[in-house]
Scaffold this motif. Structure first.
Motif, PDB file in Angstrom:
ATOM      1  N   GLY A  93      44.033  42.692  32.432  1.00  0.00           N
ATOM      2  CA  GLY A  93      43.309  43.694  31.672  1.00  0.00           C
ATOM      3  C   GLY A  93      41.819  43.439  31.606  1.00  0.00           C
ATOM      4  O   GLY A  93      41.110  44.063  30.803  1.00  0.00           O
ATOM      5  N   GLU A  94      41.312  42.549  32.448  1.00  0.00           N
ATOM      6  CA  GLU A  94      39.868  42.271  32.507  1.00  0.00           C
ATOM      7  C   GLU A  94      39.274  43.206  33.555  1.00  0.00           C
ATOM      8  O   GLU A  94      38.850  42.793  34.633  1.00  0.00           O
ATOM      9  CB  GLU A  94      39.657  40.793  32.863  1.00  0.00           C
ATOM     10  CG  GLU A  94      40.256  39.852  31.827  1.00  0.00           C
ATOM     11  CD  GLU A  94      40.502  38.445  32.367  1.00  0.00           C
ATOM     12  OE1 GLU A  94      40.348  38.239  33.588  1.00  0.00           O
ATOM     13  OE2 GLU A  94      40.863  37.569  31.575  1.00  0.00           O
ATOM     14  N   TRP A  95      39.236  44.481  33.212  1.00  0.00           N
ATOM     15  CA  TRP A  95      39.000  45.505  34.221  1.00  0.00           C
ATOM     16  C   TRP A  95      37.553  45.612  34.672  1.00  0.00           C
ATOM     17  O   TRP A  95      37.300  45.920  35.840  1.00  0.00           O
ATOM     18  CB  TRP A  95      39.521  46.854  33.699  1.00  0.00           C
ATOM     19  CG  TRP A  95      41.014  46.863  33.575  1.00  0.00           C
ATOM     20  CD1 TRP A  95      41.896  46.002  34.160  1.00  0.00           C
ATOM     21  CD2 TRP A  95      41.809  47.771  32.826  1.00  0.00           C
ATOM     22  NE1 TRP A  95      43.185  46.313  33.824  1.00  0.00           N
ATOM     23  CE2 TRP A  95      43.175  47.392  33.005  1.00  0.00           C
ATOM     24  CE3 TRP A  95      41.521  48.865  32.012  1.00  0.00           C
ATOM     25  CZ2 TRP A  95      44.219  48.082  32.407  1.00  0.00           C
ATOM     26  CZ3 TRP A  95      42.568  49.556  31.417  1.00  0.00           C
ATOM     27  CH2 TRP A  95      43.903  49.164  31.620  1.00  0.00           C
ATOM     28  N   ASP A  96      36.607  45.356  33.796  1.00  0.00           N
ATOM     29  CA  ASP A  96      35.207  45.367  34.225  1.00  0.00           C
ATOM     30  C   ASP A  96      34.986  44.342  35.333  1.00  0.00           C
ATOM     31  O   ASP A  96      34.378  44.633  36.364  1.00  0.00           O
ATOM     32  CB  ASP A  96      34.278  45.051  33.050  1.00  0.00           C
ATOM     33  CG  ASP A  96      34.149  46.217  32.076  1.00  0.00           C
ATOM     34  OD1 ASP A  96      34.427  47.354  32.487  1.00  0.00           O
ATOM     35  OD2 ASP A  96      33.767  45.984  30.913  1.00  0.00           O
ATOM     36  N   GLU A  97      35.483  43.128  35.097  1.00  0.00           N
ATOM     37  CA  GLU A  97      35.312  42.055  36.072  1.00  0.00           C
ATOM     38  C   GLU A  97      36.120  42.329  37.329  1.00  0.00           C
ATOM     39  O   GLU A  97      35.681  42.028  38.440  1.00  0.00           O
ATOM     40  CB  GLU A  97      35.735  40.716  35.459  1.00  0.00           C
ATOM     41  CG  GLU A  97      35.488  39.512  36.349  1.00  0.00           C
ATOM     42  CD  GLU A  97      34.021  39.290  36.680  1.00  0.00           C
ATOM     43  OE1 GLU A  97      33.743  38.544  37.637  1.00  0.00           O
ATOM     44  OE2 GLU A  97      33.148  39.878  36.007  1.00  0.00           O
ATOM     45  N   ALA A  98      37.315  42.899  37.188  1.00  0.00           N
ATOM     46  CA  ALA A  98      38.142  43.220  38.355  1.00  0.00           C
ATOM     47  C   ALA A  98      37.424  44.205  39.270  1.00  0.00           C
ATOM     48  O   ALA A  98      37.351  43.997  40.493  1.00  0.00           O
ATOM     49  CB  ALA A  98      39.477  43.801  37.910  1.00  0.00           C
ATOM     50  N   GLU A  99      36.886  45.267  38.698  1.00  0.00           N
ATOM     51  CA  GLU A  99      36.210  46.264  39.519  1.00  0.00           C
ATOM     52  C   GLU A  99      34.921  45.713  40.114  1.00  0.00           C
ATOM     53  O   GLU A  99      34.612  45.947  41.291  1.00  0.00           O
ATOM     54  CB  GLU A  99      35.905  47.525  38.701  1.00  0.00           C
ATOM     55  CG  GLU A  99      35.253  48.618  39.534  1.00  0.00           C
ATOM     56  CD  GLU A  99      35.144  49.943  38.798  1.00  0.00           C
ATOM     57  OE1 GLU A  99      34.807  50.951  39.445  1.00  0.00           O
ATOM     58  OE2 GLU A  99      35.396  49.973  37.572  1.00  0.00           O
ATOM     59  N   ARG A 100      34.156  44.971  39.313  1.00  0.00           N
ATOM     60  CA  ARG A 100      32.894  44.415  39.803  1.00  0.00           C
ATOM     61  C   ARG A 100      33.134  43.506  40.998  1.00  0.00           C
ATOM     62  O   ARG A 100      32.493  43.631  42.038  1.00  0.00           O
ATOM     63  CB  ARG A 100      32.189  43.633  38.690  1.00  0.00           C
ATOM     64  CG  ARG A 100      30.818  43.080  39.095  1.00  0.00           C
ATOM     65  CD  ARG A 100      30.349  42.009  38.153  1.00  0.00           C
ATOM     66  NE  ARG A 100      31.166  40.805  38.235  1.00  0.00           N
ATOM     67  CZ  ARG A 100      31.084  39.914  39.215  1.00  0.00           C
ATOM     68  NH1 ARG A 100      30.241  40.096  40.212  1.00  0.00           N
ATOM     69  NH2 ARG A 100      31.851  38.844  39.205  1.00  0.00           N
ATOM     70  N   ARG A 101      34.076  42.585  40.835  1.00  0.00           N
ATOM     71  CA  ARG A 101      34.323  41.630  41.904  1.00  0.00           C
ATOM     72  C   ARG A 101      34.918  42.319  43.122  1.00  0.00           C
ATOM     73  O   ARG A 101      34.550  42.012  44.260  1.00  0.00           O
ATOM     74  CB  ARG A 101      35.255  40.521  41.416  1.00  0.00           C
ATOM     75  CG  ARG A 101      35.474  39.423  42.444  1.00  0.00           C
ATOM     76  CD  ARG A 101      36.229  38.241  41.861  1.00  0.00           C
ATOM     77  NE  ARG A 101      35.446  37.520  40.886  1.00  0.00           N
ATOM     78  CZ  ARG A 101      35.456  36.187  40.770  1.00  0.00           C
ATOM     79  NH1 ARG A 101      36.189  35.465  41.590  1.00  0.00           N
ATOM     80  NH2 ARG A 101      34.743  35.595  39.852  1.00  0.00           N
ATOM     81  N   ALA A 102      35.853  43.243  42.908  1.00  0.00           N
ATOM     82  CA  ALA A 102      36.480  43.920  44.040  1.00  0.00           C
ATOM     83  C   ALA A 102      35.474  44.742  44.831  1.00  0.00           C
ATOM     84  O   ALA A 102      35.489  44.742  46.073  1.00  0.00           O
ATOM     85  CB  ALA A 102      37.622  44.804  43.550  1.00  0.00           C
ATOM     86  N   LEU A 103      34.582  45.443  44.146  1.00  0.00           N
ATOM     87  CA  LEU A 103      33.561  46.224  44.843  1.00  0.00           C
ATOM     88  C   LEU A 103      32.622  45.323  45.631  1.00  0.00           C
ATOM     89  O   LEU A 103      32.233  45.634  46.761  1.00  0.00           O
ATOM     90  CB  LEU A 103      32.747  47.051  43.837  1.00  0.00           C
ATOM     91  CG  LEU A 103      33.361  48.365  43.374  1.00  0.00           C
ATOM     92  CD1 LEU A 103      32.528  48.965  42.255  1.00  0.00           C
ATOM     93  CD2 LEU A 103      33.481  49.341  44.545  1.00  0.00           C
ATOM     94  N   GLU A 104      32.297  44.209  45.040  1.00  0.00           N
ATOM     95  CA  GLU A 104      31.380  43.264  45.685  1.00  0.00           C
ATOM     96  C   GLU A 104      31.963  42.745  46.992  1.00  0.00           C
ATOM     97  O   GLU A 104      31.288  42.725  48.026  1.00  0.00           O
ATOM     98  CB  GLU A 104      31.109  42.111  44.718  1.00  0.00           C
ATOM     99  CG  GLU A 104      30.142  41.066  45.230  1.00  0.00           C
ATOM    100  CD  GLU A 104      29.929  39.978  44.196  1.00  0.00           C
ATOM    101  OE1 GLU A 104      30.542  38.896  44.343  1.00  0.00           O
ATOM    102  OE2 GLU A 104      29.181  40.212  43.229  1.00  0.00           O
ATOM    103  N   VAL A 105      33.229  42.335  46.957  1.00  0.00           N
ATOM    104  CA  VAL A 105      33.812  41.756  48.167  1.00  0.00           C
ATOM    105  C   VAL A 105      34.246  42.832  49.159  1.00  0.00           C
ATOM    106  O   VAL A 105      34.250  42.584  50.371  1.00  0.00           O
ATOM    107  CB  VAL A 105      34.986  40.816  47.832  1.00  0.00           C
ATOM    108  CG1 VAL A 105      34.524  39.699  46.933  1.00  0.00           C
ATOM    109  CG2 VAL A 105      36.149  41.554  47.200  1.00  0.00           C
ATOM    110  N   ALA A 106      34.596  44.020  48.667  1.00  0.00           N
ATOM    111  CA  ALA A 106      35.044  45.078  49.578  1.00  0.00           C
ATOM    112  C   ALA A 106      33.954  45.433  50.582  1.00  0.00           C
ATOM    113  O   ALA A 106      34.216  45.595  51.782  1.00  0.00           O
ATOM    114  CB  ALA A 106      35.447  46.323  48.790  1.00  0.00           C
ATOM    115  N   LYS A 107      32.735  45.526  50.089  1.00  0.00           N
ATOM    116  CA  LYS A 107      31.632  45.902  50.976  1.00  0.00           C
ATOM    117  C   LYS A 107      31.285  44.777  51.941  1.00  0.00           C
ATOM    118  O   LYS A 107      30.892  45.022  53.078  1.00  0.00           O
ATOM    119  CB  LYS A 107      30.428  46.294  50.134  1.00  0.00           C
ATOM    120  CG  LYS A 107      30.686  47.548  49.296  1.00  0.00           C
ATOM    121  CD  LYS A 107      29.555  47.838  48.324  1.00  0.00           C
ATOM    122  CE  LYS A 107      29.885  49.058  47.469  1.00  0.00           C
ATOM    123  NZ  LYS A 107      28.860  49.319  46.433  1.00  0.00           N
TER     124      LYS A 107
END
Length: 540
Positions: free
Chosen positions: A258-272
């Motif tokens: 449920g740490e969704w801010d960090e999940a999205e931030r990190r996922a977007l960072e590595v996805a690119k």
């Protein structure tokens, strides 16, 4: 000693110390004609650890050619292996397979040495496991790799063979034995000091360990190995690609907790950053982004699922759950049903889809389908016996019992599922189970306990930022008309509906006239079918 000689010495020293930024900077300053085959290979390694994939491929190919010209086929084979693997990782299969084939040919006719094992590890074990087919063939190849490592006294190769054997057993459904072998292999890896060349193999084993744990929902093991991987990566001055790969798994854990801010931030960072290196991991990162956005009700969730899909990741079951969130119950049920067909007989892939199918088909009033999905999930959990799958199966079973009106049987099952979700740190899933617990308590007449469970869920949803839009009644139905329609679907007469809603029979009849007109039906049977299809039935 001239300037370039001194710089080259510094580059070699930095590479031996696995100080990739310094090594690459020094190699950058040396003319290419001054670089030996070993220098080119070391330069290629440093470039890869820094995420400079184009330089990696160019330098690795050059190193292979020079090694071969110098009569060093084993070193040439290693360089060819790396070039092939990096081409495959970025989605270029023709070049990747071509370079792997070259590595195999370079070792033909050579006396047995560790390089034969590494060639087999990447061309026979990894290729079959990554393609997710022929686990029996991968198992045989992994055992050959292990045996070569033992005969050649190469501990890293033995660990790679054991690890491949464990993953192949997991793919075959022998999860307990497979995970035990993976743990054994990783215990060897974490206790040994690896060479520059073998750091890549070690990093791959760490990544595959976490990915295997995620695939079978062994969440406790996944947490521990993610922590150990991050500790290992922290020992390097730079590890751009492995940091990104591990970042995807860390984002998956943030999503679960449920740490969704960090999940999205990190996922977007590595996805690119991974599109040029590992398209498969970039796809997983986009799926995490999509899941966060779906749970929060962001309009861009569908686009994120599309990004994952474009990179080869099946966007299910998230896309079906998104349709459910948008109120398209019938469409969601159709979508999840086709997702199960597409998953074939792979129980690991089907498990999360089955969990979503339970939620969706209950909402659609298709309890037979929900029960079938829950039963399949229970069978998969019994086979794999991992913490995540067992919890998912428990929650699904409780949900079906509740939907079937068996609240007394559902209550202890849901209570157990709630405890398990909390132990795993899965805040959102625990809150959803609290909602069902509240329904069970209410059905048993315990309003106090129901209120407490509902309050627990509401607090969790508020903390998580869960988007819960007010339900939109279809076809212009009013709230009262939806209540009447739900009771019609439940088989109630006009008198029984009036008693339940504290209104007169005449008022019920008037509501029914309006309902039939709005939804275009002429009978109670048709109206009941409509209620079930639109998720309005009280027997969901």
């Amino acid at each position: 000693m001239d300037e370039h000689t001194d710089t080259l010495i510094q580059a070699r020293q930095a590479c031996a110390a696995q100080d990739w930024p310094t090594a690459a900077a020094r190699f950058d300053a040396v003319p290419s004609e001054r670089l030996s085959a070993d220098d080119l290979a070391a330069y290629s390694d440093a470039a890869w650890w820094l995420g400079r994939i184009d330089d990696t491929l160019r330098l690795g190919a050059a190193a292979c050619d020079v090694f071969q010209a110098d009569g060093r086929p084993a070193d040439a084979a290693w360089a060819a292996l790396m070039v092939g693997i990096f081409h495959l990782a970025r989605g270029d299969e023709p070049q990747g397979m071509g370079w792997l084939g070259r590595a195999g040919r370079l070792m033909e006719g050579m006396p047995e040495c560790p390089m034969h094992g590494y060639v087999a590890h990447f061309t026979e074990v990894e290729s079959k496991l990554m393609a997710d087919r022929q686990p029996a063939a991968a198992l045989d190849a992994a055992r050959r790799v292990r045996d070569i490592g033992r005969r050649c006294d190469e501990p890293d190769l033995v660990a790679a063979g054991l690890h491949g054997e464990g993953r192949a057993l997991v793919r075959s459904g022998q999860v307990v034995d497979g995970l035990a072998l993976i743990d054994e292999a990783m215990a060897t890896v974490t206790d040994s000091r690896v060479t520059r060349r073998h750091s890549f193999v070690t990093g791959g084993l760490y990544c595959h360990t976490i990915a295997t744990c995620h695939a079978v929902a062994d969440l406790r093991r996944m947490v521990r190995w993610t922590e150990l991987t991050e500790r290992w990566l922290a020992s390097f001055p730079a590890a751009v690609v492995f940091d990104a790969l591990c970042g995807v798994h860390r984002a998956q854990l943030h999503l679960l907790r449920g740490e969704w801010d960090e999940a999205e931030r990190r996922a977007l960072e590595v996805a690119k950053g991974l599109d040029a290196h590992r398209v498969d991991y970039a796809a997983e990162a986009w799926y995490v982004v999509a899941e966060v956005r779906r749970l929060r009700g962001a309009s861009s969730a569908a686009e994120a699922y599309d990004e994952a899909h474009a990179r080869g990741r099946d966007p299910q079951p998230g896309r079906a759950l998104l349709r459910l969130r948008h109120g398209d119950v019938v469409g969601a049920a159709t979508s999840v049903r086709s997702a199960l067909v597409a998953a074939g007989n792979d129980s690991r892939r089907r498990a999360p889809i089955c969990a979503a199918a339970v939620e969706i088909t209950i909402a659609a009033g298709r309890l037979d389908e929900a029960a079938d999905a829950a039963s399949e999930l229970a069978a998969t959990a019994a086979t794999y016996a991992t913490s995540g799958l067992e919890t998912m199966a428990c929650a699904a079973h409780g949900a079906v019992l509740l939907a079937e009106g068996r609240a007394a049987e559902a209550l202890p099952v849901l209570r157990d599922a709630c405890r398990r979700w909390h132990e795993l740190g899965a805040a959102y899933d625990a809150a959803g189970t609290c909602v069902r617990l509240a329904e069970a308590y209410r059905a048993l007449g315990d309003e106090t306990s129901a209120a407490a469970e509902r309050a627990q869920a509401e607090a969790a949803y508020e903390r998580l930022g869960v988007h819960r839009p007010a339900p939109q009644a279809p076809d212009g139905l009013t709230g009262r008309e939806c209540e009447v329609l739900a009771l019609v679907a439940d088989g109630r007469s006009n008198r029984e509906i009036g008693e339940a809603l504290h209104i007169s029979d005449r008022t019920v009849a008037r509501h029914l006239t309006n309902i039939f007109h709005k939804i275009g039906t002429t009978s109670r049977t048709q109206a009941a079918r409509y209620a079930i299809d639109h998720g309005l039935s009280t027997s969901r």
